[in-house]
Enzyme design. Structure first.
Site, short mmCIF file in Angstrom:
data_model
loop_
_atom_site.label_atom_id
_atom_site.label_comp_id
_atom_site.label_asym_id
_atom_site.label_seq_id
_atom_site.Cartn_x
_atom_site.Cartn_y
_atom_site.Cartn_z
CG ASP A 172 -1.89 -1.17 1.20
OD1 ASP A 172 -2.24 -1.64 0.11
OD2 ASP A 172 -2.25 -1.64 2.30
CD GLN A 206 0.67 -8.84 -2.44
OE1 GLN A 206 1.38 -9.51 -3.16
NE2 GLN A 206 -0.59 -8.57 -2.75
CE LYS A 218 2.33 -2.49 -4.30
NZ LYS A 218 2.06 -2.07 -2.92
N GLY A 258 -4.62 -4.21 -3.80
CA GLY A 258 -5.57 -3.15 -4.13
C GLY A 258 -4.75 -1.94 -4.49
CG HIS A 259 -1.97 -2.03 -6.96
ND1 HIS A 259 -1.06 -2.60 -7.81
CD2 HIS A 259 -1.74 -2.58 -5.75
CE1 HIS A 259 -0.31 -3.47 -7.13
NE2 HIS A 259 -0.72 -3.48 -5.89
P1 GDP Z 1 -0.73 0.35 -3.52
O1 GDP Z 1 -1.36 -0.91 -3.07
O2 GDP Z 1 0.74 0.39 -3.27
O3 GDP Z 1 -1.06 0.71 -4.94
O4 GDP Z 1 -1.35 1.51 -2.61
P2 GDP Z 1 -2.91 1.68 -2.22
O5 GDP Z 1 -3.64 2.16 -3.40
O6 GDP Z 1 -3.41 0.47 -1.52
O7 GDP Z 1 -2.80 2.77 -1.09
C1 GDP Z 1 -2.24 4.02 -1.33
C2 GDP Z 1 -3.30 5.09 -1.01
O8 GDP Z 1 -2.66 6.35 -0.92
C3 GDP Z 1 -4.34 5.23 -2.09
O9 GDP Z 1 -5.55 5.61 -1.49
C4 GDP Z 1 -3.81 6.37 -2.95
O10 GDP Z 1 -4.83 7.10 -3.62
C5 GDP Z 1 -3.17 7.23 -1.90
N1 GDP Z 1 -2.01 8.01 -2.35
C6 GDP Z 1 -1.03 7.65 -3.23
N2 GDP Z 1 -0.09 8.62 -3.31
C7 GDP Z 1 -0.50 9.59 -2.46
C8 GDP Z 1 0.04 10.85 -2.05
O11 GDP Z 1 1.12 11.26 -2.49
N3 GDP Z 1 -0.67 11.58 -1.15
C9 GDP Z 1 -1.85 11.15 -0.62
N4 GDP Z 1 -2.45 11.91 0.27
N5 GDP Z 1 -2.37 9.96 -0.96
C10 GDP Z 1 -1.71 9.20 -1.86
P1 IMO Z 2 -0.96 -4.17 -2.24
O1 IMO Z 2 -0.49 -4.75 -3.54
C1 IMO Z 2 -0.98 -4.58 2.09
C2 IMO Z 2 -1.11 -8.63 3.69
C3 IMO Z 2 -2.34 -9.08 4.44
C4 IMO Z 2 -1.71 -10.04 5.42
C5 IMO Z 2 -0.63 -10.71 4.59
C6 IMO Z 2 -1.03 -12.05 3.98
O2 IMO Z 2 -2.23 -3.42 -2.33
O3 IMO Z 2 0.15 -3.42 -1.59
P2 IMO Z 2 -2.62 -12.71 1.95
O4 IMO Z 2 -4.08 -12.44 1.72
O5 IMO Z 2 -1.72 -12.15 0.89
O6 IMO Z 2 -2.34 -14.15 2.24
O7 IMO Z 2 -2.29 -11.92 3.31
O8 IMO Z 2 -0.31 -9.81 3.54
N1 IMO Z 2 -1.35 -8.12 2.33
C7 IMO Z 2 -1.26 -6.83 2.00
N2 IMO Z 2 -1.03 -5.74 2.75
N3 IMO Z 2 -1.12 -4.45 0.76
C8 IMO Z 2 -1.32 -5.53 -0.01
O9 IMO Z 2 -1.33 -5.47 -1.35
C9 IMO Z 2 -1.46 -6.79 0.60
N4 IMO Z 2 -1.69 -8.04 0.15
C10 IMO Z 2 -1.60 -8.84 1.21
O10 IMO Z 2 -2.97 -8.00 5.08
O11 IMO Z 2 -1.06 -9.33 6.44
MG MG Z 3 -2.92 -1.57 -1.83
#
Ligand code: GDP
Ligand code: IMO
Ligand code: MG
Length: 427
Positions: free
Chosen positions: A18, A226, A21, A45-46
């Protein structure tokens, strides 16, 4: 990012997932010909935010929102086909044209309902805090050489035989796990028959496609899911996911050799979060964790769970730099720190009174380390409007300089908001 010598880039999470990416892949995807997801599955979840539109991509590469980019789901992904089609239909309904732009490896393994049942039943014992998406059990079947791959759907009788053995085995396991759930052979066969035509229309030898793109000097992004500390080998085992989230996983999961890769961009938040169980050494005290969570909107993009929040941990990022071979960093969510008077940064760990220079392999030791903090000055100003590094407040630049120095990797991008345009590229 792309130039004559840099054609194939890996983008990985360098903390616990999270990191942003999805945003970075979307930003870089503007100039990419091909974007490849290579491991994980619907646990990811991206998020991509374009103006007021908000997209959460679970299995489809985050390049899909650029019409010029083709997208691949590689052999290393464990694919939940039913969820994939939900995601595809949602994008189509929102006006994204997908025809001829998405290919799925015929070597990718399929996540089945029985994998989700097993994930949920095992969680009751192991308490890892998984996403419940069936990821671990599906990878277990893959490594155990009894999985069902996309290509198996070309022969549905053969697929049914594999399913019969899988359902039988899953039901024994569910019994042993004291679960009252049971997998149904008929339901699995019906599901696979229903999904097969659409899935096969997208199936390809994707390793060959990536290989050709690299050979033709096309611009290729390999999108990790991840983060490094969730890697099954290098993460905080057993509180990890079941795939190699680090850059090495990109070559295996995309089907190309390591010599094809020109660079590895590690995405890090300007602080640290984790969702799920396991140690988080720089976790902030509850009130500050809550503040970071509220300002940063730190709730899981897949499960909606609140993320645990804390301070930037340089030990984590140095380690991630080593195990990934990072060539650059993208620091996201700098804006979330805009209104703190001081900001702690973890510079290292102490363990049992002594210095702990490297990441301990043992999760029990990691749970006992004491971070050493340095207090950096906050900037108390909004950074969301900055598009060049010299438009950032002096203290924000000092903060970035310090985390770059501690991490040992040059910062190439700084993200200052959710939107596409809220990005600073450093020279
Ligand atoms: P990922 O799994 O690595 O793609 O990240 P996620 O989408 O799960 O979580 C990142 C969250 O931070 C999302 O809600 C993005 O919209 C938000 N985000 C990404 N870059 C920024 C930033 O520079 N500032 C803020 N405030 N939010 C950001
Ligand atoms: P993105 O790509 C954050 C965590 C789960 C748990 C562990 C194992 O959005 O960064 P799983 O369901 O993979 O067997 O769970 O990994 N986890 C993540 N945490 N971002 C993710 O994906 C994750 N995918 C799995 O919360 O701790
Ligand atoms: Mg994510």
């Amino acid at each position: 990012m792309f130039d004559a010598g840099t054609r194939c880039m890996v983008v990985v999470g360098a903390q616990w997932g999270d990191e942003g990416k999805g945003k970075l892949v979307d930003v870089l995807g503007e100039h990419a010909d091909l974007v490849v997801r290579y491991q994980g599955g619907a646990n990811a979840g991206h998020t991509v935010v374009i103006g007021s539109d908000h997209y959460v991509l679970h299995q489809i590469p985050s390049g899909i929102l650029h019409p010029g980019a083709s997208c691949i789901i590689g052999n290393g992904v464990v694919l939940d086909a039913e969820q994939l089609f939900v995601e595809l239909d949602d994008l189509t309904a929102r006006g994204i044209r997908l025809d001829g732009r998405l290919f799925i490896s015929d070597r990718a393994h399929l996540v089945l309902p029985l994998h989700k049942q097993l994930d949920q039943a095992s969680e009751k014992r192991q308490n890892i805090g998984t996403t419940g998406r069936g990821i671990g059990p599906c990878y277990e079947d893959k490594v155990g050489r009894r999985g069902l791959r996309v290509g198996n759907l070309r022969n549905l009788d053969e697929a049914a035989q594999i399913l019969a053995a899988r359902v039988d085995r899953a039901n024994h396991q569910l019994h042993e796990l004291n679960s009252d759930q049971r997998a149904s052979f008929e339901e699995h066969v019906e599901l696979v028959r229903r999904l097969a035509p659409r899935l096969l229309s997208l199936a390809a030898d994707t390793g060959l496609l990536v290989h050709r793109a690299v050979k033709d000097r096309k611009r290729v992004l390999l999108e990790g899911a991840q983060g490094a500390l969730l890697d099954v080998d290098h993460g905080t085992y057993p509180f990890v996911t079941s795939s190699n989230t680090t850059a090495g996983g990109a070559t295996v999961g995309a089907g190309i050799g390591p010599t094809a890769i020109d660079g590895v961009l590690g995405v890090v938040k300007a602080y640290t979060t984790r969702v799920g169980n396991g140690p988080l050494p720089t976790e902030a005290e509850p009130a500050l964790s809550e503040r970071l969570r509220t300002v940063g909107g730190e709730f899981g993009a897949t499960t909606g769970r609140p993320r645990r929040c804390g301070w930037f941990d340089a030990s984590v990022v140095r380690y991630a730099a080593r195990v990934n071979g990072l060539t650059g960093l993208a620091v996201t969510k700098l804006d979330v720190l805009d209104h703190f008077d001081t900001i702690p940064v973890g510079t290292g760990y102490k363990l049992d009174g002594g210095e702990c220079a490297e990441m301990p392999a043992d999760v029990e030791q990691l749970a006992r380390v004491r971070p050493v903090y340095e207090e950096l000055k906050g900037w108390n100003a909004d950074t969301g409007g900055a598009r060049k590094v010299d438009e950032l407040p002096r203290q924000a630049r000092a903060y970035l300089d310090r985390i770059q120095e501690l991490s040992g990797v040059p910062i190439r991008y700084v993200s200052v908001g959710t939107r596409r345009d809220q990005i600073i590229e450093l020279q």
